[in-house]
Scaffold this motif. Structure first.
Motif, PDB file in Angstrom:
ATOM      1  N   VAL A 160       0.842  -1.207   0.000  1.00  0.00           N
ATOM      2  CA  VAL A 160       0.000   0.000   0.000  1.00  0.00           C
ATOM      3  C   VAL A 160       0.868   1.244   0.000  1.00  0.00           C
ATOM      4  O   VAL A 160       1.766   1.409   0.828  1.00  0.00           O
ATOM      5  CB  VAL A 160      -0.943   0.013   1.226  1.00  0.00           C
ATOM      6  CG1 VAL A 160      -1.686   1.336   1.318  1.00  0.00           C
ATOM      7  CG2 VAL A 160      -1.928  -1.141   1.130  1.00  0.00           C
ATOM      8  N   THR A 161       0.616   2.152  -0.948  1.00  0.00           N
ATOM      9  CA  THR A 161       1.367   3.412  -1.041  1.00  0.00           C
ATOM     10  C   THR A 161       0.514   4.620  -0.658  1.00  0.00           C
ATOM     11  O   THR A 161       1.066   5.667  -0.319  1.00  0.00           O
ATOM     12  CB  THR A 161       1.910   3.624  -2.466  1.00  0.00           C
ATOM     13  OG1 THR A 161       0.800   3.606  -3.392  1.00  0.00           O
ATOM     14  CG2 THR A 161       2.882   2.514  -2.842  1.00  0.00           C
ATOM     15  N   SER A 162      -0.791   4.477  -0.706  1.00  0.00           N
ATOM     16  CA  SER A 162      -1.651   5.617  -0.353  1.00  0.00           C
ATOM     17  C   SER A 162      -2.892   5.152   0.395  1.00  0.00           C
ATOM     18  O   SER A 162      -3.455   4.098   0.102  1.00  0.00           O
ATOM     19  CB  SER A 162      -2.057   6.404  -1.609  1.00  0.00           C
ATOM     20  OG  SER A 162      -2.877   5.602  -2.453  1.00  0.00           O
ATOM     21  N   ILE A 163      -3.250   5.950   1.390  1.00  0.00           N
ATOM     22  CA  ILE A 163      -4.476   5.692   2.154  1.00  0.00           C
ATOM     23  C   ILE A 163      -5.398   6.875   1.915  1.00  0.00           C
ATOM     24  O   ILE A 163      -5.043   8.025   2.215  1.00  0.00           O
ATOM     25  CB  ILE A 163      -4.167   5.538   3.660  1.00  0.00           C
ATOM     26  CG1 ILE A 163      -3.179   4.390   3.895  1.00  0.00           C
ATOM     27  CG2 ILE A 163      -5.446   5.289   4.448  1.00  0.00           C
ATOM     28  CD1 ILE A 163      -2.721   4.253   5.330  1.00  0.00           C
ATOM     29  N   SER A 200       5.773   1.647   2.919  1.00  0.00           N
ATOM     30  CA  SER A 200       5.430   1.944   1.521  1.00  0.00           C
ATOM     31  C   SER A 200       4.543   3.187   1.393  1.00  0.00           C
ATOM     32  O   SER A 200       4.499   3.819   0.333  1.00  0.00           O
ATOM     33  CB  SER A 200       4.714   0.741   0.902  1.00  0.00           C
ATOM     34  OG  SER A 200       3.625   0.346   1.731  1.00  0.00           O
ATOM     35  N   VAL A 201       3.868   3.584   2.473  1.00  0.00           N
ATOM     36  CA  VAL A 201       2.925   4.710   2.439  1.00  0.00           C
ATOM     37  C   VAL A 201       3.695   6.030   2.518  1.00  0.00           C
ATOM     38  O   VAL A 201       4.567   6.213   3.361  1.00  0.00           O
ATOM     39  CB  VAL A 201       1.908   4.619   3.593  1.00  0.00           C
ATOM     40  CG1 VAL A 201       1.032   5.873   3.657  1.00  0.00           C
ATOM     41  CG2 VAL A 201       1.052   3.379   3.430  1.00  0.00           C
ATOM     42  N   THR A 202       3.364   6.953   1.612  1.00  0.00           N
ATOM     43  CA  THR A 202       4.040   8.250   1.581  1.00  0.00           C
ATOM     44  C   THR A 202       3.184   9.391   2.120  1.00  0.00           C
ATOM     45  O   THR A 202       3.719  10.445   2.463  1.00  0.00           O
ATOM     46  CB  THR A 202       4.478   8.602   0.148  1.00  0.00           C
ATOM     47  OG1 THR A 202       3.315   8.595  -0.702  1.00  0.00           O
ATOM     48  CG2 THR A 202       5.479   7.573  -0.378  1.00  0.00           C
ATOM     49  N   PRO A 235       5.564   5.641   9.554  1.00  0.00           N
ATOM     50  CA  PRO A 235       6.915   5.324   9.059  1.00  0.00           C
ATOM     51  C   PRO A 235       7.626   6.547   8.489  1.00  0.00           C
ATOM     52  O   PRO A 235       7.011   7.589   8.226  1.00  0.00           O
ATOM     53  CB  PRO A 235       6.634   4.294   7.963  1.00  0.00           C
ATOM     54  CG  PRO A 235       5.285   4.692   7.439  1.00  0.00           C
ATOM     55  CD  PRO A 235       4.507   5.177   8.630  1.00  0.00           C
ATOM     56  N   ASN A 236       8.934   6.415   8.281  1.00  0.00           N
ATOM     57  CA  ASN A 236       9.749   7.505   7.747  1.00  0.00           C
ATOM     58  C   ASN A 236       9.443   7.822   6.288  1.00  0.00           C
ATOM     59  O   ASN A 236       9.919   8.825   5.761  1.00  0.00           O
ATOM     60  CB  ASN A 236      11.237   7.165   7.884  1.00  0.00           C
ATOM     61  CG  ASN A 236      11.720   7.284   9.317  1.00  0.00           C
ATOM     62  OD1 ASN A 236      11.277   8.164  10.041  1.00  0.00           O
ATOM     63  ND2 ASN A 236      12.617   6.402   9.721  1.00  0.00           N
ATOM     64  N   SER A 237       8.650   6.993   5.641  1.00  0.00           N
ATOM     65  CA  SER A 237       8.306   7.239   4.241  1.00  0.00           C
ATOM     66  C   SER A 237       7.244   8.327   4.089  1.00  0.00           C
ATOM     67  O   SER A 237       7.125   8.950   3.031  1.00  0.00           O
ATOM     68  CB  SER A 237       7.795   5.947   3.604  1.00  0.00           C
ATOM     69  OG  SER A 237       6.702   5.428   4.361  1.00  0.00           O
ATOM     70  N   VAL A 238       6.489   8.601   5.162  1.00  0.00           N
ATOM     71  CA  VAL A 238       5.384   9.571   5.095  1.00  0.00           C
ATOM     72  C   VAL A 238       5.943  10.989   5.088  1.00  0.00           C
ATOM     73  O   VAL A 238       6.751  11.364   5.940  1.00  0.00           O
ATOM     74  CB  VAL A 238       4.412   9.385   6.280  1.00  0.00           C
ATOM     75  CG1 VAL A 238       3.402  10.517   6.334  1.00  0.00           C
ATOM     76  CG2 VAL A 238       3.702   8.051   6.157  1.00  0.00           C
TER      77      VAL A 238
END
Length: 476
Positions: A47-50, A69-71, A90-93
């Motif tokens: 999942v990359t977007s919620i 994976s979520v930004t 996570p650090n990806s957001v």
């Protein structure tokens, strides 16, 4: 399936747990909104977007882990998830959307990673946060971002933030202190309005504008310092609180709203009773400038003493006076101040130099000791005299008819005109004389000690006679 569509499981009240597989890349808007029975969610690493409102009103949801994976976290993603107590971001957001955690009253703490650059409007509005650290990556705090967080007691704003949005901390009634960094150039309207726990605020030199109602109703505010960089202060910025001390560092005052207007910058009581401190040489400017001239008490200087107000310097603590004791051949010093070190000096009166055929040895030591500790004053100096008294020769059990003559250690101390002798045998007569030979007192030892109260003056010499032994001491 690569995505969960919009409103796909909305209003599924019987749904209690969800596992989203790694093949899913996106969770659509309102996908699980109003699933009040949902207690746990596992989001796959694909999942990359919620989407917006994805878990809105899922009041039973207690925790959620967002994968790397979520930004971005969309607007109102966890809106009114009142049971949510923990979230791992996570650090990806890079962004937290508007109202993302709005009304999450059970959420008491959250770690915002350094990857996040913006916190959206209403992002944590009405949440249960008690403290929050905003990372250095964030440049702006949105409108109402932490408004009505009634449990929030402290917040750290980094130097990267340039603006604090309108209503950003509105109604944070338990917020007692806040540090506004030098990077901030504007404080939005009502940014800290209703922060009734704030007691003082220092606005940095970088700020050029203070919005309307910015500190309205901060009822415990006792002082405020306004830097020279400020060029505008909005209506009612400091209304709703009577401030005893206002310090303005503005050298060229501009007009503010005076006390006769309903939009006054300060309360009427502040105008009438507070002392306004202004830079030296500017008092006439303030008395001629609208609003500022309404202060009844204006003084030059930047504080009550002419200097920036500082908290009173506490009186340094003093080490306790040490005690001296002697037992079994050991001289011991003790101080009640924990961590103190005893500094001692011992002089031996038997150290002599001269000429002749005979030398009288008295074996007497004069002892002085004080206690010292870093950050403390040195203690008063304790003194004592240690000497040995010859007893009757011991003849029983001797060899070659040579008698052993044991020596008895005696410790003599003086305090407030009183002399205490320790280490003497029970029933021993102890006499004290002045330097002129007049008796100043006497006592018979009990339990190995004798105390003699004298009328000798401090600094005078006393002669203590124990049996046949005489010792000179200085009265303290």
């Amino acid at each position: 399936m690569t995505s969960i569509g919009n409103s796909a499981f909305a209003n599924c009240s019987g749904l209690t747990s969800v596992t989203i597989g790694n093949s899913v890349t996106s969770i659509g808007s309102s996908a699980f909104s109003y699933c009040s029975g949902l207690t746990s969610v596992t989001i796959g690493s694909g999942v990359t977007s919620i989407g917006n409102y994805a878990f809105r009103e899922c009041s039973g949801l207690t925790s959620v882990t967002i994968p790397n994976s979520v930004t971005s976290i969309g607007s109102s993603t966890f809106y009114n998830c009142s049971g949510l107590t923990s979230v791992t971001i996570p650090n990806s957001v890079t962004s937290i959307g508007s109202s993302a955690f709005y009304g999450c009253s059970g959420l008491t703490s959250i770690t915002i990673p350094n990857s996040v650059t913006s916190i959206g409007n209403y992002a944590f509005y009405g949440s249960g946060l008690t403290s929050v650290t905003i990372p250095n990556s964030v440049t702006s705090i949105g409108i109402n971002a932490f408004a009505n967080c009634s449990k929030l007691t402290s917040v750290t704003i980094p130097n990267s933030v340039t603006s604090i949005g309108t209503y950003a901390f509105f109604g944070c009634s338990k917020l007692t202190s806040v540090t506004i960094p030098n990077s901030v150039t504007s404080i939005g309207n009502s940014a800290f309005s209703g922060c009734s726990g704030l007691t003082s605020i220092t606005i940095p030199n970088s700020v050029t504008s203070i919005g309307t109602y910015a500190f309205f109703g901060c009822s415990k505010l006792t002082s405020v310092t306004i830097p020279n960089s400020v060029t505008s202060i909005g209506d009612k910025a400091f209304d709703g609180v009577d401030i005893p001390t206002v310090i303005s560092l503005i050298e060229n005052p501009f007009t503010i709203t005076g006390k006769t207007s309903d939009s006054r910058t300060f309360t009427q009581n502040t105008f009438n009773n507070a002392t306004l401190y202004v830079p030296k040489g500017t008092i006439d400017k303030y008395k001629a400038t609208g609003g500022w001239k309404d202060f009844f008490f204006i003084e030059e200087g930047v504080g009550p003493s002419g200097d920036t107000p500082q908290p009173p310097t506490p009186e340094p603590q003093k080490c306790e006076k040490p005690t001296i004791s002697y037992e079994n051949g050991k001289l011991t010093f003790s101080c009640a101040t924990e961590g103190a070190t005893c500094q001692y000096s011992i002089t031996d009166t038997d150290i002599k130099a001269g000429s002749g055929n005979e030398v009288q040895l008295g074996v007497t030591y004069n002892i002085s000791v004080y206690a010292a500790k870093l950050g403390y004053e040195n203690s008063e100096t304790a003194t004592a005299t240690l000497c040995w008294i010859d007893q009757q020769p011991k003849t029983e059990g001797t060899s070659n008819r040579i008698a052993n003559i044991p020596a008895q250690a005696v410790l003599i101390q003086s305090e407030g005109g009183s002399i205490k002798v320790q280490g003497v045998d029970e029933g021993t007569q102890v006499n004290v004389y002045g330097i002129n030979g007049t008796q100043a007192g006497s006592a018979i030892s009990q339990s190995g000690a004798a105390t003699i109260n004298t009328n000798l003056q401090p600094g005078s010499i006393a002669i203590v006679k124990i049996g046949q032994k005489s010792v000179k001491v200085v009265i303290k």
